[in-house]
Design a protein around this motif. Sequence first.
Motif, short mmCIF file in Angstrom:
data_model
loop_
_atom_site.label_atom_id
_atom_site.label_comp_id
_atom_site.label_asym_id
_atom_site.label_seq_id
_atom_site.Cartn_x
_atom_site.Cartn_y
_atom_site.Cartn_z
N GLN A 111 0.82 -1.20 0.00
CA GLN A 111 0.00 0.00 0.00
C GLN A 111 0.86 1.26 0.00
OE1 GLN A 111 -2.84 0.22 3.20
NE2 GLN A 111 -3.31 2.37 2.82
N SER A 112 1.91 1.25 0.80
CA SER A 112 2.81 2.41 0.87
C SER A 112 3.46 2.68 -0.49
CB SER A 112 3.89 2.17 1.92
OG SER A 112 4.82 3.23 1.95
N GLY A 113 3.91 1.60 -1.15
CA GLY A 113 4.52 1.76 -2.47
C GLY A 113 3.55 2.27 -3.50
N MET A 114 2.32 1.77 -3.47
CA MET A 114 1.31 2.19 -4.44
C MET A 114 0.92 3.64 -4.25
SD MET A 114 -1.12 -1.21 -4.57
CE MET A 114 -0.52 -2.76 -5.24
N GLU A 115 0.88 4.10 -3.00
CA GLU A 115 0.51 5.49 -2.73
C GLU A 115 1.58 6.47 -3.19
OE1 GLU A 115 -2.37 4.81 1.19
OE2 GLU A 115 -0.25 5.31 1.45
N GLN A 116 2.80 5.99 -3.41
CA GLN A 116 3.89 6.86 -3.83
C GLN A 116 4.07 6.90 -5.35
OE1 GLN A 116 7.48 5.89 -1.66
NE2 GLN A 116 6.35 5.65 0.25
N PHE A 137 -1.21 -4.17 -12.96
CA PHE A 137 -0.18 -5.18 -13.19
C PHE A 137 0.93 -4.73 -14.13
CE2 PHE A 137 -3.60 -7.84 -11.54
CZ PHE A 137 -2.89 -8.66 -10.69
N HIS A 138 0.65 -3.76 -15.00
CA HIS A 138 1.65 -3.36 -15.98
C HIS A 138 2.24 -1.97 -15.72
CE1 HIS A 138 0.99 -6.81 -18.66
NE2 HIS A 138 -0.28 -6.71 -18.31
N ILE A 144 6.88 -0.39 -8.26
CA ILE A 144 7.03 -0.49 -6.80
C ILE A 144 7.82 -1.75 -6.43
CG2 ILE A 144 4.88 0.77 -6.35
CD1 ILE A 144 3.65 -1.98 -5.57
N LYS A 145 8.79 -2.10 -7.25
CA LYS A 145 9.56 -3.32 -7.01
C LYS A 145 10.21 -3.38 -5.63
CE LYS A 145 10.50 -4.48 -11.84
NZ LYS A 145 11.54 -4.64 -12.89
N PRO A 146 10.83 -2.28 -5.14
CA PRO A 146 11.40 -2.35 -3.79
C PRO A 146 10.35 -2.65 -2.72
CG PRO A 146 12.30 -0.49 -4.98
CD PRO A 146 11.16 -1.02 -5.82
#
Length: 225
Positions: A111-116, A137-138, A144-146
Amino acid sequence: MSSGFDVQPFLLSFRLAAITTVMLFIICVPLAWKLSQTRSRSKPFVEALVSMPIVLPPTVLGFYLLVFLSDRSPLGGFIKEVLGLDLVFTFEGVLVASCIYSFPFMLQPLQSGMEQVPVKLLEASYTLGKSEVHTLFHVILPNIKPSLLTGLIITFAHTVGEFGVVLMVGGSIQGETRVASIAIYELVELLDYRTAHIYSLILIAFSFIVLMSVYILNHRKRASG
């Protein structure tokens, strides 16, 4: 007194952790996406609810899971009658408990990665006529790999280190629910400190490697950003 080294608890721990991680990834990706995009007033309530396993004592969570998964409860009785599964003192029950206990450790990094992710990327994808699923997915996940790797690694490691929840729901059945953390507890009870040291050092080394991997990923993320 020495009972000798047994690799089976470690194999069972890693098997449990691998299945739990895969299941939580499948569940948490769409949920993290929805939470990252919603502005609903119920969002804090949902976030607090799914984060409860972080602050709840494992024995408390394990106790209520034991109550609700027992075939004497409506839920446990329904699962046993319909699916033929016993969820107490079985690997399947420990798996369910592990998924609930490790849930926030997968959800929060995602969630944190997606929000950034920059809004411009989402707008560009939608402008090109891509669906929400295609965008997720694409566009989102590749960016957000990390965070993705952090969620996978931490969830796997957290599951390997579980004790209280697994003990409450699964007990200690050889080859079924006796994971490495429980094996160490039993070795100490038997005063077999030599083997307990070996088991513990293996988990210490594993934990250090996991944490080092996460910090390396985060460092690379900051450096590239």
